[in-house]
Design an enzyme around this catalytic site. Structure first.
Site, mmCIF file in Angstrom:
data_model
loop_
_atom_site.group_PDB
_atom_site.id
_atom_site.type_symbol
_atom_site.label_atom_id
_atom_site.label_comp_id
_atom_site.label_asym_id
_atom_site.label_seq_id
_atom_site.Cartn_x
_atom_site.Cartn_y
_atom_site.Cartn_z
ATOM 1 N N LYS A 90 0.700 -0.990 -0.034
ATOM 2 C CA LYS A 90 0.160 0.018 0.068
ATOM 3 C C LYS A 90 0.965 1.295 0.154
ATOM 4 C CE LYS A 90 -3.741 -2.655 0.913
ATOM 5 N NZ LYS A 90 -4.784 -2.898 0.153
ATOM 6 N N HIS A 108 -6.534 -13.614 -7.417
ATOM 7 C CA HIS A 108 -7.266 -12.541 -6.460
ATOM 8 C C HIS A 108 -8.830 -12.597 -7.221
ATOM 9 C CE1 HIS A 108 -8.937 -8.877 -4.941
ATOM 10 N NE2 HIS A 108 -8.020 -8.848 -4.096
#
Length: 441
Positions: A141, A260
């Protein structure tokens, strides 16, 4: 036959038998009128049959309709064709207020036409030389905006601190601020540097997801040339055809494949319409992937405990018994199809470690994004805190302690000899995500 369990909500005035029969017909040989070419084939051999309808306790005007589809209706080794047939057209049917595919039973004869996961759980452990504990990951992130060099630096810090994997966020493909080739090169450098310093095998899920299959394969080939152990794909947005192609490439070339599930909640979040995630998870095991995100039970994303553990077992185990209390409508035999590691990710931190270790067991990946990078001392101490917490939980479990009741105490004891863990506990002690799950039984 392939068996399907549909949650059917008929329109007012439509009997459930008619609704169930309409689902079976529309998703196999039926059309709205009798056509003369019906006489040129054996419809009895090819038509889907609704063989059982049961009302759902506690729900008004909702039924489970069980439909059997002859195996000859489906192309071998094609998840794409299976879904096109079973859920392709029928969900827009006017006679139905709503329709949800709850579960599928895939017969052994059809399972054997699929390669499945590129490698599977045991081969992955052997490649990584990591046994007897869950694997640890971290999503880098901020998910968007970092340059490739800064991104690689964050990867290195996390791996150096003790994580097994770091991860491209699903949004990261090849944007103007960071092109894929630059990211791959800096991440490979970070992996090799961390490996040399720790003596452990490390990986970063390099996302090969792209706008075309050709571009996706180009990225996977480049990852293999760099010698990294794992790549990643968004299997729902990328599509099952692309995913199966990538899984075949990964098996042939020794790459692990992390999956994902971006976009899954568009399909599976509503209780009475769409397709349950256990169906998407079964489809992924057939199409191919070594890891897939499966909810956390304790973090910020959707997932009730019994339902989540139901599809975790469907991903990992060879044989799963029917168990309606966990949402499993059919007994499923995967024969020799390799298993998939469930990934717990989303809003989890060190205080959740005992619960995660107890719920998911050893064959799982526990992924802390903000729970690593949000550490007040930086990325590496955040990674150290997670690794210490995991090792403490595994050791306590192996000594026979109960993680569910003694979890807080186990973490508290570990903070005495890990200042990084103590700082992490102090930061996240107040963080909770207390919402009811939408998808209940």
């Amino acid at each position: 036959d392939i068996l399907a369990a549909f949650r059917v909500t008929p329109q007012p005035g439509v009997p459930p038998e008619e609704a169930g029969x309409a689902v079976a017909a529309e998703s196999s040989t039926g059309t709205w009128x009798t056509v003369w070419t019906d006489g040129l084939t054996s419809l009895d051999r090819y038509k889907g049959r609704c063989y059982k309808i049961e009302p759902i306790a506690g729900e008004e005007n909702q039924y489970i309709a069980y439909v059997a589809y002859p195996l000859d209706l489906f192309e071998e080794g094609s998840v794409t064709n299976m879904f096109t047939s079973i859920v392709g057209n029928v969900f827009g049917f006017k006679a139905l207020x709503a329709l949800r595919l709850e579960d599928l039973r895939i017969p052994v004869a059809y399972v054997k036409t699929f390669q499945g996961p590129x490698h599977g759980i045991q081969v992955e452990r052997d490649k990584l030389n990591k046994y007897g504990r869950p694997l640890l990951g971290c999503t880098i992130k901020p998910k968007l905006g970092l340059s490739a060099k800064n991104y690689g630096r964050a990867v290195y810090e996390c791996l150096r601190g003790g994580l097994d994997f770091t991860k491209d966020d699903e949004n990261v493909n090849s944007q103007p601020f960071m092109r894929w080739r630059d990211r791959f090169l800096f991440c490979a450098e970070a992996i090799y540097k961390a490996q040399a310093e720790t003596g452990e095998i490390k990986g970063h899920y390099l996302s090969a997801t792209a706008g075309t299959c050709e571009e996706m394969m180009k990225r996977a080939i480049f990852a293999r040339e760099l010698g990294v152990p794992i790549v990643m794909h968004d299997y729902l947005t990328g599509g099952f055809t692309a995913n199966t192609s990538l899984a075949h490439y990964c098996r042939d070339n020794g790459l692990l494949l992390h999956i994902h599930r971006a976009m899954h909640a568009v399909i599976d979040r509503q209780k009475n319409h769409g397709x349950x995630f256990r169906v998407l998870x079964k489809a992924l095991r057939m199409s191919g992937g070594d890891h897939i995100h499966s909810g956390t039970v304790v973090g910020k994303l959707e997932g009730e405990r019994d339902i989540t553990l139901g599809f975790v077992d469907l991903l990992r185990d060879d044989f799963i018994e029917k168990d309606r209390s966990r949402g499993i409508y059919f007994t499923q035999d995967w024969v020799s199809l390799p298993g998939v590691l469930p990934v717990a990710s989303g809003g989890i931190h060190v205080x959740h470690m005992p619960a995660l270790t107890e719920i998911f067991g050893d064959d799982s990946v526990l992924q802390f994004g903000g729970g690593t990078l949000g550490h007040p001392w930086g990325n590496r101490p955040g990674a150290v805190a997670n690794r210490v917490a995991l090792e403490a939980c595994v050791q306590a479990r192996n000594e026979g302690r109960d993680l569910a009741s003694e979890g807080n105490e186990i973490i508290r004891e570990a903070t005495k000899w890990s200042p990084e863990l103590a700082a992490a506990c102090e930061v996240w002690k107040e963080i909770k995500f207390e919402f009811q799950a939408m998808d209940t039984l």
